[in-house]
Enzyme design. Structure first.
Site, mmCIF file in Angstrom:
data_model
loop_
_atom_site.group_PDB
_atom_site.id
_atom_site.type_symbol
_atom_site.label_atom_id
_atom_site.label_comp_id
_atom_site.label_asym_id
_atom_site.label_seq_id
_atom_site.Cartn_x
_atom_site.Cartn_y
_atom_site.Cartn_z
ATOM 1 N N SER A 149 0.836 -1.197 0.000
ATOM 2 C CA SER A 149 0.000 0.000 0.000
ATOM 3 C C SER A 149 0.878 1.256 0.000
ATOM 4 C CB SER A 149 -0.967 -0.029 1.183
ATOM 5 O OG SER A 149 -1.952 0.966 1.061
ATOM 6 N N GLU B 291 -8.850 -5.052 -4.649
ATOM 7 C CA GLU B 291 -8.253 -4.024 -3.787
ATOM 8 C C GLU B 291 -9.320 -3.110 -3.199
ATOM 9 O OE1 GLU B 291 -4.983 -3.701 -3.160
ATOM 10 O OE2 GLU B 291 -3.898 -4.616 -4.827
ATOM 11 N N HIS C 66 -7.527 -5.406 -0.571
ATOM 12 C CA HIS C 66 -6.303 -4.658 -0.297
ATOM 13 C C HIS C 66 -5.836 -4.998 1.120
ATOM 14 C CE1 HIS C 66 -3.582 -1.187 -0.807
ATOM 15 N NE2 HIS C 66 -3.861 -0.868 0.442
#
Length: 535
Positions: free
Chosen positions: A192, A324, A439
């Protein structure tokens, strides 16, 4: 094994003995300062080298994270004195063992505003089954790490958090051999905001020579969330009751505040920015493009740097998860219908179209029709996942992957994660039962967390952990994730500019080309108004 004491440049460290998931021992050293505490006159400033200490420093527990709000529990944690790292190694140097091991340096995520290297989330027990040295770092977050001003005389050009990472990597170069780590074989990896940071380090001249391979998981420097809004000075002045957004006066006022009051100001700015929703995904207090100076971290647009070929050319792995965008359900619990109210807010800032213009409305309508053009689709949650997967993460990861493959003489690899098991951390946190991989779900396959269940022999969880760990550590060792020995898994081929090779890490390992091709072609067509994005 005896309780370890070693000597680094700054002094002696007392570590402890821990064990991995196979009950094999390794050495653990935690809470090691890699820079001076960024407090007092050093608040907001570039990091400074660490100071020595006398005696033996206790390195048996985590150091403080940056003052922030816990990502999951939302309580305030940490302090400004946060520049610490952890080191985990199977062996220490001795007269009989002088072999140096590959080093892996983990950079945590958290949208540049939360997170830490703490073992509650990033336990080393999976990766330390392989013969590598693992380093996990903290860095400054939010306003502490990403406040920036145009006035060069103020000494706050931005990106202090990214410069913290550079300082940590310099510490690794000077000290990691004391832990049997090889300073000439360092791999940086992160997820991330950590993945975006990894990519920024690849692009930054400040980081040249400090690492030799990179893995960017679910993030890159082209993502909108990895860029700072340009209206923060105005918001800060308003909240501080200043008549004009004078940078010198703003800095003076911020420096006078205790840490808790400063954080209150930061959160007020964040709320104000969320309400405005006019930055096309940019965040308050995130990386910025600096004015050229000797200490600048990055001074040109990331895409321009990639296309010029003027970056640290090393083997790179980029990757993503199938959904995600589930992260946004965890964050905001979307209303029904889930279709966005204003599609102009989804237009990438890189397109530089004026909001409200005919061009902006036309692009917004194209996005709406592509993702929600089917009758009844406005209520389908998977469309919500896909539009946020593509617009916030995947599109830019794919662009970065292709452009690097066109300008680098080193291999560029791509993966997609589709495995779903009890280790999918963020889906568990968000109580999401829909198909797909969220995600952040990849974290649970590389690190042992407080929520990790016991791995049952022969289970999908154990098999998948072994796959992730083997691919990642193979890449760290050799610059190639493929196993050296004979394997039933298909070959993981590097990406080519005109052929996006990838592997899918699911219940089985499969190989393919041009993933999500229809969705990615849609975005290439949208970006056709910007020729610099074409390969």
């Amino acid at each position: 094994m005896t309780e370890p004491i070693i000597c680094v440049e700054q002094g002696k460290l007392q570590g402890k003995i821990s064990s991995n998931i196979r009950n094999e021992n390794f050495y653990s050293f935690q809470g090691i300062p890699y820079a001076k505490p960024p407090i007092g006159a050093l608040r907001f400033k570039d990091p400074q080298p660490p100071e020595p200490w006398t005696g033996v420093r206790d390195a048996t527990k985590d150091g403080s994270e940056c003052y922030s709000r816990d990502m999951i529990f939302k309580k305030l944690v940490g302090s400004e004195d946060c520049l610490f790292l952890n080191v985990y190694t199977q062996q220490l140097p001795s007269n009989t063992n002088k072999t140096l091991k590959p080093v892996m340096v983990w950079i945590h995520g958290g949208a540049f505003r939360s997170g830490s290297n703490k073992t509650d989330v990033y336990g080393p027990e999976f990766l330390l089954t392989e013969d590598i040295v693992l380093v996990t770092i903290n860095y400054r977050l939010g306003i502490f790490g990403f406040l920036s001003f145009e006035d060069a005389s103020l000494g706050v050009p931005g990106n202090a958090g990214l410069k913290d990472m550079v300082m940590a990597l310099k510490w690794v170069q000077k000290n990691i051999s004391k832990f049997s780590g090889d300073p000439n074989n360092v791999t940086i990896f992160g997820e991330s905001a950590g993945g975006a940071s990894v990519h920024y380090l690849v692009l930054s001249p400040l980081a040249a020579g400090l690492f030799h391979k990179a893995i960017a998981q679910s993030g890159c420097a082209l993502n909108a969330f990895a860029r700072e809004r340009n209206d923060l000075t105005v918001h800060l002045a308003s909240i501080l009751d200043l008549k004009t957004p004078n940078e010198k006066e703003i800095l003076q006022r911020l420096n006078e505040l205790p840490v808790d009051k400063l954080y209150e100001i930061y959160e007020k700015v964040a709320v104000m920015c969320d309400a405005l929703q006019n930055a096309a995904g940019k965040l308050p207090f995130a990386p910025v493009i600096e004015k050229p100076s000797p200490g600048a971290f990055i001074t040109e647009e990331p895409l321009k740097i990639i296309k010029s070929g003027s970056y640290n050319k090393i083997p790179i792995v980029f990757g993503y998860t199938t959904r995600e965008g589930m992260l946004f359900e965890i964050w905001i619990k979307p209303r029904k219908p889930t279709m966005p109210k204003d599609f102009e807010t989804l237009i990438p800032f890189m397109l530089e179209v004026e909001r409200g213009s005919d061009s902006s409305k036309n692009i917004a309508n194209k996005i709406k029709q592509f993702y929600y053009g089917t009758p009844g689709s406005e209520d389908q949650l998977d469309n919500f996942y896909l539009i946020h997967t593509d617009n916030s993460f995947l599109r830019d990861i794919m662009f970065a992957t292709q452009h690097h493959s066109a300008t680098s003489d080193q291999p560029i690899f791509l993966y997609r994660m589709s495995v779903e098991s009890k280790l999918n951390l963020f889906k568990k946190i968000g109580s999401i039962t829909a198909p797909g991989v969220s995600h952040g779900d990849d974290i649970g396959y590389l690190f042992k967390t407080k929520l990790t269940p016991e791995l049952q022999s022969g289970s999908l969880e154990e098999l998948s952990v072994n796959r992730f760990v083997k691919y990642w550590t193979n890449f760290a060792k050799f610059g190639n994730p493929n196993p050296k020995d004979k394997s039933d898994a298909p070959e993981w081929k590097p990406v080519k500019p005109d052929e996006i090779n990838f592997i899918d890490i699911g219940e089985n390992i499969t190989a393919g080309t041009n993933p999500e091709s229809e969705r990615m072609q849609f975005w290439r067509d949208i970006f056709s108004i910007k020729p610099q994005y074409s390969i």
